[in-house]
Design a protein around this motif. Sequence first.
Motif, mmCIF file in Angstrom:
data_model
loop_
_atom_site.group_PDB
_atom_site.id
_atom_site.type_symbol
_atom_site.label_atom_id
_atom_site.label_comp_id
_atom_site.label_asym_id
_atom_site.label_seq_id
_atom_site.Cartn_x
_atom_site.Cartn_y
_atom_site.Cartn_z
ATOM 1 N N PRO A 135 -3.307 9.008 24.691
ATOM 2 C CA PRO A 135 -2.902 7.639 25.156
ATOM 3 C C PRO A 135 -2.022 7.289 24.063
ATOM 4 O O PRO A 135 -2.327 7.586 22.864
ATOM 5 C CB PRO A 135 -4.111 6.692 25.281
ATOM 6 N N ARG A 136 -0.710 6.747 24.406
ATOM 7 C CA ARG A 136 0.138 6.161 23.183
ATOM 8 C C ARG A 136 -0.617 4.772 22.415
ATOM 9 O O ARG A 136 -1.021 4.289 23.267
ATOM 10 C CB ARG A 136 1.634 5.892 23.831
ATOM 11 N N PRO A 137 -0.222 4.653 21.315
ATOM 12 C CA PRO A 137 -0.623 3.552 20.777
ATOM 13 C C PRO A 137 0.097 2.389 21.255
ATOM 14 O O PRO A 137 1.093 2.546 21.431
ATOM 15 C CB PRO A 137 -0.562 3.654 19.232
ATOM 16 N N LYS A 138 -0.692 1.038 21.537
ATOM 17 C CA LYS A 138 0.144 -0.223 21.798
ATOM 18 C C LYS A 138 0.984 -0.601 20.801
ATOM 19 O O LYS A 138 0.706 -0.687 19.586
ATOM 20 C CB LYS A 138 -0.782 -1.132 22.432
ATOM 21 N N LEU A 139 2.258 -0.861 21.270
ATOM 22 C CA LEU A 139 3.248 -1.576 20.484
ATOM 23 C C LEU A 139 2.809 -2.920 20.034
ATOM 24 O O LEU A 139 2.320 -3.717 21.041
ATOM 25 C CB LEU A 139 4.584 -1.695 21.062
ATOM 26 N N LYS A 140 3.091 -3.535 18.956
ATOM 27 C CA LYS A 140 3.099 -4.945 18.777
ATOM 28 C C LYS A 140 4.568 -5.325 18.047
ATOM 29 O O LYS A 140 4.745 -4.995 16.858
ATOM 30 C CB LYS A 140 1.937 -5.264 17.709
ATOM 31 N N MET A 141 5.434 -6.375 18.719
ATOM 32 C CA MET A 141 6.354 -6.582 18.215
ATOM 33 C C MET A 141 6.298 -7.707 17.659
ATOM 34 O O MET A 141 5.721 -8.841 17.820
ATOM 35 C CB MET A 141 7.337 -6.920 19.624
ATOM 36 N N ARG A 142 7.314 -7.784 16.489
ATOM 37 C CA ARG A 142 7.388 -8.984 15.375
ATOM 38 C C ARG A 142 8.976 -9.221 15.129
ATOM 39 O O ARG A 142 9.576 -8.263 15.042
ATOM 40 C CB ARG A 142 6.417 -8.832 14.593
ATOM 41 N N LYS A 181 15.573 -18.845 21.317
ATOM 42 C CA LYS A 181 16.785 -19.200 21.585
ATOM 43 C C LYS A 181 17.132 -20.235 22.534
ATOM 44 O O LYS A 181 16.921 -21.319 22.407
ATOM 45 C CB LYS A 181 17.846 -17.918 21.642
ATOM 46 N N ASP A 182 17.490 -19.766 23.903
ATOM 47 C CA ASP A 182 17.556 -20.492 24.843
ATOM 48 C C ASP A 182 16.378 -20.504 25.360
ATOM 49 O O ASP A 182 16.223 -21.243 26.536
ATOM 50 C CB ASP A 182 18.739 -20.368 25.789
ATOM 51 N N ALA A 183 15.366 -19.855 25.461
ATOM 52 C CA ALA A 183 14.098 -19.722 25.929
ATOM 53 C C ALA A 183 13.272 -19.056 24.881
ATOM 54 O O ALA A 183 13.601 -18.590 23.893
ATOM 55 C CB ALA A 183 14.314 -19.095 27.197
ATOM 56 N N TRP A 184 11.970 -18.895 24.703
ATOM 57 C CA TRP A 184 11.208 -18.349 24.171
ATOM 58 C C TRP A 184 10.257 -17.306 24.826
ATOM 59 O O TRP A 184 9.803 -17.664 25.975
ATOM 60 C CB TRP A 184 10.197 -19.243 22.966
ATOM 61 N N ALA A 185 9.986 -16.169 24.152
ATOM 62 C CA ALA A 185 9.142 -15.032 24.889
ATOM 63 C C ALA A 185 8.216 -14.638 23.766
ATOM 64 O O ALA A 185 8.592 -14.515 22.785
ATOM 65 C CB ALA A 185 9.941 -14.083 25.363
ATOM 66 N N ALA A 186 7.187 -14.162 24.331
ATOM 67 C CA ALA A 186 6.046 -13.423 23.186
ATOM 68 C C ALA A 186 5.801 -12.336 23.902
ATOM 69 O O ALA A 186 5.744 -11.898 24.985
ATOM 70 C CB ALA A 186 4.999 -14.396 23.126
ATOM 71 N N TRP A 187 5.494 -11.144 22.864
ATOM 72 C CA TRP A 187 5.073 -9.940 23.527
ATOM 73 C C TRP A 187 3.655 -9.907 23.985
ATOM 74 O O TRP A 187 2.996 -10.225 23.186
ATOM 75 C CB TRP A 187 5.424 -8.993 22.300
ATOM 76 N N ASP A 188 3.627 -9.242 25.073
ATOM 77 C CA ASP A 188 2.119 -9.089 25.520
ATOM 78 C C ASP A 188 1.978 -7.736 25.325
ATOM 79 O O ASP A 188 2.299 -6.814 25.740
ATOM 80 C CB ASP A 188 2.140 -9.456 27.194
ATOM 81 N N GLU A 189 0.829 -7.557 24.196
ATOM 82 C CA GLU A 189 0.493 -6.209 23.788
ATOM 83 C C GLU A 189 -0.272 -5.648 24.768
ATOM 84 O O GLU A 189 -0.249 -4.325 25.199
ATOM 85 C CB GLU A 189 -0.363 -6.485 22.631
ATOM 86 N N THR A 190 -1.148 -6.069 25.704
ATOM 87 C CA THR A 190 -1.813 -5.644 26.634
ATOM 88 C C THR A 190 -1.000 -4.838 27.877
ATOM 89 O O THR A 190 -1.031 -3.807 28.186
ATOM 90 C CB THR A 190 -2.793 -6.601 27.434
ATOM 91 N N ASN A 191 0.216 -5.591 28.317
ATOM 92 C CA ASN A 191 0.736 -5.260 29.478
ATOM 93 C C ASN A 191 2.250 -4.554 28.556
ATOM 94 O O ASN A 191 2.989 -4.138 29.695
ATOM 95 C CB ASN A 191 1.279 -6.348 30.301
#
Length: 48
Positions: A7-14, A25-35
């Motif tokens: 299995p590939r390691p899960k990404l964690k975006m920052r 910016k005009d909206a906010w989003a967060a990285w869902d590490e599970t999905n």
Amino acid sequence: MNAVAKPRPKLKMRCPNCGSESICKDAWAAWDETNQRRELGGVYDRET
């Protein structure tokens, strides 16, 4: 003989500037590490 796929390691975006897991910016989003995708958290009338 079949090779077992590892299995590939899960990404964690920052943010590279501040280290936050959220982007605003005009909206906010967060990285869902599970999905492994960005999830929309809110929408703004202007850049914040």
